[in-house]
Design a protein around this motif. Structure first.
Motif, PDB file in Angstrom:
ATOM      1  N   LEU A 190      -3.952   9.865   1.781  1.00  0.00           N
ATOM      2  CA  LEU A 190      -2.908   9.355   1.158  1.00  0.00           C
ATOM      3  C   LEU A 190      -3.736   9.029  -0.222  1.00  0.00           C
ATOM      4  CD1 LEU A 190      -2.851   6.697   4.219  1.00  0.00           C
ATOM      5  CD2 LEU A 190      -0.700   7.808   3.135  1.00  0.00           C
ATOM      6  N   PRO A 227       1.141  -1.395   0.180  1.00  0.00           N
ATOM      7  CA  PRO A 227      -0.165  -0.253  -0.040  1.00  0.00           C
ATOM      8  C   PRO A 227       1.104   1.244   0.471  1.00  0.00           C
ATOM      9  CG  PRO A 227      -0.555  -1.550   1.877  1.00  0.00           C
ATOM     10  CD  PRO A 227       0.683  -2.397   1.497  1.00  0.00           C
ATOM     11  N   TYR A 256     -13.515   6.193   1.711  1.00  0.00           N
ATOM     12  CA  TYR A 256     -12.598   6.578   1.372  1.00  0.00           C
ATOM     13  C   TYR A 256     -12.650   6.642  -0.141  1.00  0.00           C
ATOM     14  CZ  TYR A 256     -11.196   5.446   5.726  1.00  0.00           C
ATOM     15  OH  TYR A 256     -11.379   5.170   7.497  1.00  0.00           O
ATOM     16  N   ARG A 275      -8.976   1.661  11.178  1.00  0.00           N
ATOM     17  CA  ARG A 275      -9.079   3.086  11.416  1.00  0.00           C
ATOM     18  C   ARG A 275      -9.176   3.922  10.773  1.00  0.00           C
ATOM     19  NH1 ARG A 275      -4.317   0.522  15.308  1.00  0.00           N
ATOM     20  NH2 ARG A 275      -3.114   2.248  15.091  1.00  0.00           N
ATOM     21  N   GLY A 276      -8.910   4.079   9.630  1.00  0.00           N
ATOM     22  CA  GLY A 276      -8.862   5.050   8.514  1.00  0.00           C
ATOM     23  C   GLY A 276      -7.913   5.605   8.545  1.00  0.00           C
ATOM     24  N   GLU A 277      -6.252   4.730   8.442  1.00  0.00           N
ATOM     25  CA  GLU A 277      -5.326   4.829   8.817  1.00  0.00           C
ATOM     26  C   GLU A 277      -4.827   4.684   7.043  1.00  0.00           C
ATOM     27  OE1 GLU A 277      -3.576   4.898  12.030  1.00  0.00           O
ATOM     28  OE2 GLU A 277      -4.923   5.931  12.751  1.00  0.00           O
ATOM     29  N   ALA A 278      -4.843   3.924   6.636  1.00  0.00           N
ATOM     30  CA  ALA A 278      -4.973   3.460   5.433  1.00  0.00           C
ATOM     31  C   ALA A 278      -5.475   3.216   3.883  1.00  0.00           C
ATOM     32  CB  ALA A 278      -3.464   2.160   5.349  1.00  0.00           C
ATOM     33  N   VAL A 279      -4.894   3.169   3.375  1.00  0.00           N
ATOM     34  CA  VAL A 279      -5.848   3.243   1.634  1.00  0.00           C
ATOM     35  C   VAL A 279      -5.835   2.086   1.722  1.00  0.00           C
ATOM     36  CG1 VAL A 279      -5.811   3.642  -0.714  1.00  0.00           C
ATOM     37  CG2 VAL A 279      -4.344   5.907   0.971  1.00  0.00           C
ATOM     38  N   MET A 286      -0.849  10.681   9.350  1.00  0.00           N
ATOM     39  CA  MET A 286      -1.978  10.594   7.388  1.00  0.00           C
ATOM     40  C   MET A 286      -3.287   9.821   7.315  1.00  0.00           C
ATOM     41  SD  MET A 286      -0.566  11.577   4.266  1.00  0.00           S
ATOM     42  CE  MET A 286       1.143  11.858   4.515  1.00  0.00           C
ATOM     43  N   ALA A 325      -6.775   8.167   5.661  1.00  0.00           N
ATOM     44  CA  ALA A 325      -6.178   7.412   4.747  1.00  0.00           C
ATOM     45  C   ALA A 325      -7.021   7.657   3.776  1.00  0.00           C
ATOM     46  CB  ALA A 325      -7.641   6.292   4.582  1.00  0.00           C
TER      47      ALA A 325
END
Lengths: 256, 75
Positions: free
Chosen positions: B6, A144, A256, A181-185, B1, B3
């Motif tokens: 990103l 990712p 997202y 947690r909405g911190e990675a795509v 950061m 998502a």
């Protein structure tokens, strides 16, 4: 006639070899006849990932120079007899194996197997060209991370100039805790941005980090089983861990 | 950061302005078909479609026996 699939990425270290080894084992565990070809000449590791390095006698250079037949150079897996490997060369003699010769060797190995999976080297130079020329399908592997996605995208564009019929994406080393947690795509979004069909998502795994092989149980084994199902056309389901399957996770990922 | 940030960054990184937009191939075929139907007879000449980047979009030059028949400005 086997399905000839090349595993490519552009960027190194994203898990091409690990994916080739584990996908090969997963398919072989289902009784499919699988031959893996290590096309990473000079920096080969597929034999190490499969724990076969002690049993390698001949390699692809011996086949290319006519010292031995392609079938005789194959190394059989200890756990899955249907899984075989054509090892690569340790020393840097990359120029001695031309793309046409490599394609001819691939064509010889094509008979009597279900899958021929080629582990391409990193980069988009002569080694990549050699590996891709012999394949009809491609799996692009990325993590990712932005740099890996960018390189994978360039590789996908480059593949469109070859005779490769279908190109799919596998997102490796997904941290589902960060995704939730909405911190990675999410892998689905990466595939959408790259305009590629998502074939699979593989979770980050300490076990694979140490051992390279995913074993028969556990999260990674389930993810590889899902990937194998998609490749075999048995299902379209992309792996997601049990915690990510809830209704809240679904909507969070959709936003997202 | 987060998502979303990103994703935005990834979107910006995967620059698509130099690549052909989706549906472009079908559009070329439809436009070419509309333009040529009626006067181009199969096998009576060499039809060439030349794709030209215009900076902002793309144009298609239609040549018949190496003679330009029409320019289509698409997108």
């Amino acid at each position: 006639m086997a399905r000839t699939i090349v595993v490519a990425s552009g960027k190194g270290g994203v898990g091409k070899t690990t994916l080739t080894a584990n996908l090969g084992r997963t398919l072989a565990a289902r009784g499919r006849k699988v031959t893996l070809i290590d096309a990473d000449i000079g920096l080969n590791n597929l034999d190490v990932a499969l724990d076969m390095e002690d049993r390698v006698v001949y390699d692809i250079l011996d086949v290319a120079e006519g010292r031995i037949s392609a079938a005789e150079a194959l190394v059989q897996d200890k756990d899955f007899p249907e899984l075989k490997l054509l090892p690569s060369v340790k020393c840097g003699v990359s120029d001695k194996i031309k793309a046409a010769r490599f394609a001819a060797i691939t064509a010889l190995l094509n008979m009597g197997v279900d899958y021929l999976i080629i582990d391409a080297p990193a980069g988009v130079e002569s080694g990549f060209h050699r590996a891709v020329c012999a394949a009809k399908e491609a799996i692009i592997v990325t993590t990712p991370h932005l740099s890996a996605v960018k390189d994978a995208d360039r590789t996908a564009r480059l593949l469109s100039t070859y005779d490769v019929r279908s190109v799919g994406l596998v997102v490796n080393r997904v941290r589902y805790d960060l995704v939730d947690r909405g911190e990675a795509v999410p892998p689905e979004k990466i595939a959408q941005l790259m305009r590629l069909r998502l074939l699979g998502a593989l979770p980050e795994s300490d076990l694979i980090g140490i051992n390279a092989l995913c074993g028969e149980r556990g999260e990674s084994a389930r993810a590889y089983a899902c990937l194998a199902d998609v490749i075999e056309g048995r299902s379209d389901r992309i792996y997601s861990p049990p915690d990510s399957r809830g209704i809240f996770s679904f909507f969070r990922r959709r936003t997202y | 950061m987060k998502a979303a940030e990103l994703t935005m960054k990834m979107q910006q990184t995967l620059v698509r302005d130099k690549s052909l937009p989706e549906g472009f191939g079908k559009m070329i075929l439809d436009e070419t078909d509309r333009l040529l139907s009626g006067f181009f007879e199969y096998g009576k000449g060499d039809l060439t479609l030349r794709l030209i980047p215009t900076g902002r979009g793309w144009a298609v030059e239609i040549l018949l026996d190496a003679v330009r028949v029409k320019n289509l400005k698409l997108l």
